[in-house]
Structures are given as C-alpha cells and as structure tokens.
Scaffold this motif. Structure first.
Motif, PDB file in Angstrom:
ATOM      1  N   GLU A  64       0.837  -1.209   0.000  1.00  0.00           N
ATOM      2  CA  GLU A  64       0.000   0.000   0.000  1.00  0.00           C
ATOM      3  C   GLU A  64       0.873   1.261   0.000  1.00  0.00           C
ATOM      4  O   GLU A  64       0.610   2.208  -0.744  1.00  0.00           O
ATOM      5  N   GLU A  65       1.911   1.259   0.818  1.00  0.00           N
ATOM      6  CA  GLU A  65       2.816   2.412   0.862  1.00  0.00           C
ATOM      7  C   GLU A  65       3.565   2.584  -0.458  1.00  0.00           C
ATOM      8  O   GLU A  65       3.786   3.719  -0.913  1.00  0.00           O
ATOM      9  N   LEU A  66       3.945   1.480  -1.080  1.00  0.00           N
ATOM     10  CA  LEU A  66       4.605   1.543  -2.382  1.00  0.00           C
ATOM     11  C   LEU A  66       3.691   2.178  -3.424  1.00  0.00           C
ATOM     12  O   LEU A  66       4.121   3.022  -4.214  1.00  0.00           O
ATOM     13  N   GLN A  67       2.423   1.771  -3.426  1.00  0.00           N
ATOM     14  CA  GLN A  67       1.485   2.337  -4.392  1.00  0.00           C
ATOM     15  C   GLN A  67       1.295   3.833  -4.156  1.00  0.00           C
ATOM     16  O   GLN A  67       1.235   4.615  -5.107  1.00  0.00           O
ATOM     17  N   LYS A  68       1.229   4.247  -2.898  1.00  0.00           N
ATOM     18  CA  LYS A  68       1.097   5.682  -2.594  1.00  0.00           C
ATOM     19  C   LYS A  68       2.314   6.451  -3.097  1.00  0.00           C
ATOM     20  O   LYS A  68       2.177   7.534  -3.669  1.00  0.00           O
ATOM     21  N   ASP A  69       3.512   5.901  -2.888  1.00  0.00           N
ATOM     22  CA  ASP A  69       4.710   6.574  -3.386  1.00  0.00           C
ATOM     23  C   ASP A  69       4.731   6.612  -4.912  1.00  0.00           C
ATOM     24  O   ASP A  69       5.158   7.596  -5.510  1.00  0.00           O
ATOM     25  N   TRP A  70       4.270   5.545  -5.564  1.00  0.00           N
ATOM     26  CA  TRP A  70       4.192   5.549  -7.031  1.00  0.00           C
ATOM     27  C   TRP A  70       3.280   6.674  -7.500  1.00  0.00           C
ATOM     28  O   TRP A  70       3.618   7.430  -8.414  1.00  0.00           O
ATOM     29  N   ASP A  71       2.112   6.794  -6.856  1.00  0.00           N
ATOM     30  CA  ASP A  71       1.172   7.856  -7.225  1.00  0.00           C
ATOM     31  C   ASP A  71       1.786   9.239  -7.006  1.00  0.00           C
ATOM     32  O   ASP A  71       1.606  10.138  -7.826  1.00  0.00           O
ATOM     33  N   LEU A  72       2.518   9.419  -5.914  1.00  0.00           N
ATOM     34  CA  LEU A  72       3.204  10.689  -5.666  1.00  0.00           C
ATOM     35  C   LEU A  72       4.262  10.958  -6.735  1.00  0.00           C
ATOM     36  O   LEU A  72       4.395  12.089  -7.223  1.00  0.00           O
TER      37      LEU A  72
END
Length: 86
Positions: A64-72
């Motif tokens: 989940e944190e990886l996906q948030k960083d990808w979106d950022l």
C-alpha cells in the motif's frame, strides 16, 4: 536518486519519470532488478536469492505504501520513506 528504503544493503527506489505499470527498483551490490508493486513479480534484472527473498517479504508488507509513493512520483511530488525490513 529517490530512495524510499534501505535494508541489509538493498536500496529501494522509485523514479519520478518512470512509465509503465507501477513498479520499483532494487539495487544490491552490482545487481539491479525491477519489481511490480501490485504482485511483487520480478519484471527485469536479477538479485541473489537471499536478497530476492528479502525484497519479496518487504514488498508484501508495504504494498500500500509503495502504491502511494508511485502515485506521488507520477504527480512529481516528494516521496515518503518506507520502513526497512527488520
């Protein structure tokens, strides 16, 4: 280099100008690999078996944190650090 985590000599990065499916890069010594965020599969490159296992375990714990960083990264925003594998 947008480093988001580091553990046991493994450096994890997400690049702002990357394209394609959501993914991250892992570097360990002279080895480099790219992993899909959604399922953790190896997209390209290679890592030694032990490092590969640690990256797989870390990915499962922080998807989940990886996906948030990808979106950022896609929005050209600063990325958040993700806790290392302990």
């Amino acid at each position: 280099m947008p480093e988001i985590s580091r553990f046991f000599g493994i450096i994890i990065t997400i690049y702002w100008k990357d394209h394609g499916i959501p993914h991250f890069h892992a570097k360990y010594q002279e080895h480099r690999a790219v992993f899909a965020i959604a399922d953790g599969r190896l997209l390209e490159g290679s890592l030694p078996a032990r490092a590969l296992g640690m990256v797989s375990e870390w990915t499962a714990a922080h998807r989940e944190e990886l996906q948030k960083d990808w979106d950022l990264a896609k929005a050209q925003q600063p990325l958040f650090p993700i806790p290392p594998l302990e």
